[in-house]
Design an enzyme around this catalytic site. Sequence first.
Site, PDB file in Angstrom:
ATOM      1  CB  THR A  30      -3.903   7.098   7.539  1.00  0.00           C
ATOM      2  OG1 THR A  30      -2.704   6.633   6.865  1.00  0.00           O
ATOM      3  CG2 THR A  30      -3.601   8.346   8.332  1.00  0.00           C
ATOM      4  CB  VAL A  31      -3.092   1.901   6.332  1.00  0.00           C
ATOM      5  CG1 VAL A  31      -2.808   2.881   5.216  1.00  0.00           C
ATOM      6  CG2 VAL A  31      -1.854   1.669   7.166  1.00  0.00           C
ATOM      7  CD  GLU A  80      -2.951   8.769   4.301  1.00  0.00           C
ATOM      8  OE1 GLU A  80      -2.289   8.681   5.340  1.00  0.00           O
ATOM      9  OE2 GLU A  80      -3.685   7.868   3.903  1.00  0.00           O
ATOM     10  CG  HIS A 104      -0.006   8.078   2.432  1.00  0.00           C
ATOM     11  ND1 HIS A 104      -0.810   6.980   2.635  1.00  0.00           N
ATOM     12  CD2 HIS A 104       0.817   8.144   3.511  1.00  0.00           C
ATOM     13  CE1 HIS A 104      -0.519   6.421   3.807  1.00  0.00           C
ATOM     14  NE2 HIS A 104       0.468   7.100   4.350  1.00  0.00           N
ATOM     15  CG  HIS A 124      -0.304   0.084   2.521  1.00  0.00           C
ATOM     16  ND1 HIS A 124       0.204   1.273   3.025  1.00  0.00           N
ATOM     17  CD2 HIS A 124      -0.025  -0.854   3.444  1.00  0.00           C
ATOM     18  CE1 HIS A 124       0.738   1.041   4.223  1.00  0.00           C
ATOM     19  NE2 HIS A 124       0.623  -0.229   4.487  1.00  0.00           N
ATOM     20  CG  HIS A 154       2.621   9.735   6.869  1.00  0.00           C
ATOM     21  ND1 HIS A 154       1.475   9.014   6.580  1.00  0.00           N
ATOM     22  CD2 HIS A 154       2.252  11.029   6.828  1.00  0.00           C
ATOM     23  CE1 HIS A 154       0.462   9.841   6.402  1.00  0.00           C
ATOM     24  NE2 HIS A 154       0.911  11.083   6.541  1.00  0.00           N
ATOM     25  CG  HIS A 175       4.618   5.282   4.986  1.00  0.00           C
ATOM     26  ND1 HIS A 175       4.761   5.181   6.361  1.00  0.00           N
ATOM     27  CD2 HIS A 175       3.387   5.822   4.777  1.00  0.00           C
ATOM     28  CE1 HIS A 175       3.658   5.629   6.943  1.00  0.00           C
ATOM     29  NE2 HIS A 175       2.814   6.035   6.001  1.00  0.00           N
TER      30      HIS A 175
HETATM   31  N1  TPD Z   1      -0.082   6.211   7.396  1.00  0.00           N
HETATM   32  S1  TPD Z   1       0.449   5.934   8.877  1.00  0.00           S
HETATM   33  O1  TPD Z   1       1.557   6.790   9.192  1.00  0.00           O
HETATM   34  O2  TPD Z   1      -0.659   6.016   9.777  1.00  0.00           O
HETATM   35  C1  TPD Z   1       1.080   4.340   8.932  1.00  0.00           C
HETATM   36  C2  TPD Z   1       0.783   3.306   8.134  1.00  0.00           C
HETATM   37  C3  TPD Z   1       1.507   2.109   8.437  1.00  0.00           C
HETATM   38  C4  TPD Z   1       2.357   2.248   9.438  1.00  0.00           C
HETATM   39  S2  TPD Z   1       3.414   1.063  10.085  1.00  0.00           S
HETATM   40  O3  TPD Z   1       4.261   0.583   9.060  1.00  0.00           O
HETATM   41  O4  TPD Z   1       4.044   1.684  11.193  1.00  0.00           O
HETATM   42  N2  TPD Z   1       2.557  -0.173  10.562  1.00  0.00           N
HETATM   43  C5  TPD Z   1       1.479   0.049  11.457  1.00  0.00           C
HETATM   44  C6  TPD Z   1       1.139  -1.195  12.195  1.00  0.00           C
HETATM   45  C7  TPD Z   1       0.831  -2.412  11.695  1.00  0.00           C
HETATM   46  C8  TPD Z   1       0.536  -3.362  12.695  1.00  0.00           C
HETATM   47  C9  TPD Z   1       0.627  -2.882  13.983  1.00  0.00           C
HETATM   48  S3  TPD Z   1       1.077  -1.258  13.890  1.00  0.00           S
HETATM   49  S4  TPD Z   1       2.265   3.819  10.052  1.00  0.00           S
HETATM   50 ZN    ZN Z   2       1.139   7.024   6.173  1.00  0.00          ZN
END
Ligand code: TPD
Ligand code: ZN
Length: 276
Positions: A223-224, A130, A120, A63, A143, A118
């Site tokens: 946000t995911v 976002e 978006h 994603h 982010h 990462h």
């Molecule tokens: N768009 S955002 O900054 O809100 C993120 C998206 C994904 C993120 S992560 O890679 O930190 N995984 C988050 C997690 C997965 C399982 C437990 S927490 S942070």
């Molecule tokens: Zn993000």
Amino acid sequence: VPVGYRMPDLRPAHWKEVFPVANGDRQSPIDIKTEETKYDPSLRPLNPSYDPASAKIILNNGHSTSVEFDDTVNKSGSFQPNRSNLLSEFSCSDAEPTTAFVLTGGPLSGTYRLRQIHFHWGSNDEAGSEHTVDGMKYAAELHVVHWNAEKYSSFVEAASQSDGLAVMAVFLKIGECNPQLSKITDRLDTIRIKGKKALFTNFDPRCLLPKSLDYWTYFGSLTVPPLLESVIWIVLREPISVCSEQLSTAEDEVACCLLRNFRPPQPLRGREVRRN
Ligand SMILES: NS(=O)(=O)c1ccc(S(=O)(=O)NCc2cccs2)s1
Ligand SMILES: [Zn+2]
């Protein structure tokens, strides 16, 4: 695929069917209505300091495109700086070479350790961010994800705590090409398919930040999925620039899975957005 198996609908509007917290009262992103933000004199300057050698891999996780950092150094800071491992010539700022990779200051109490960065983006230059500002979308959004390594012993544990994560958001607007960003977009051809990863080091995320570190801050969520309500959001007010070619490279190189990976703004539910 087993007979009768129905692939879950992965579109944001359907996330609540699998993650009820999607209807929670501190969901992200939000539209930042600048007139309604509140100046808070207790907010301190942000103090990001990252060690470029802690960058490890670039990953297409289906994603988004992310750069993952080694966040396992123990609290005593076992990393000992020396000329060869500080690679300070890679640094973009004249900041002192650092032995940590943490974010402190701002609205944060304690030390938040860098985990990953990462992006978006959308399928054109008009949309992709976002968070929005007075209803305006930027072309993309970076982010920078940190976790509270002072209070919690792992990222996954921190991700389930209300003060567990701190994500710094940086808006990308179309303008000059960004040589720092090219260090990432030039490598996207090596991670064209979902799950692909490649070595990626000597990268200091500070090089992607704008001159001003002024920010808005509010309590929100991932946000995911799993949309956990554990994020202290720090949205920088000054955008960085990216040129169309860089963004289209990103969209072309990994368009298969990432064409539109931004969640629309969520209800504020009475939350306050503060500014320094
Ligand atoms: N768009 S955002 O900054 O809100 C993120 C998206 C994904 C993120 S992560 O890679 O930190 N995984 C988050 C997690 C997965 C399982 C437990 S927490 S942070
Ligand atoms: Zn993000």
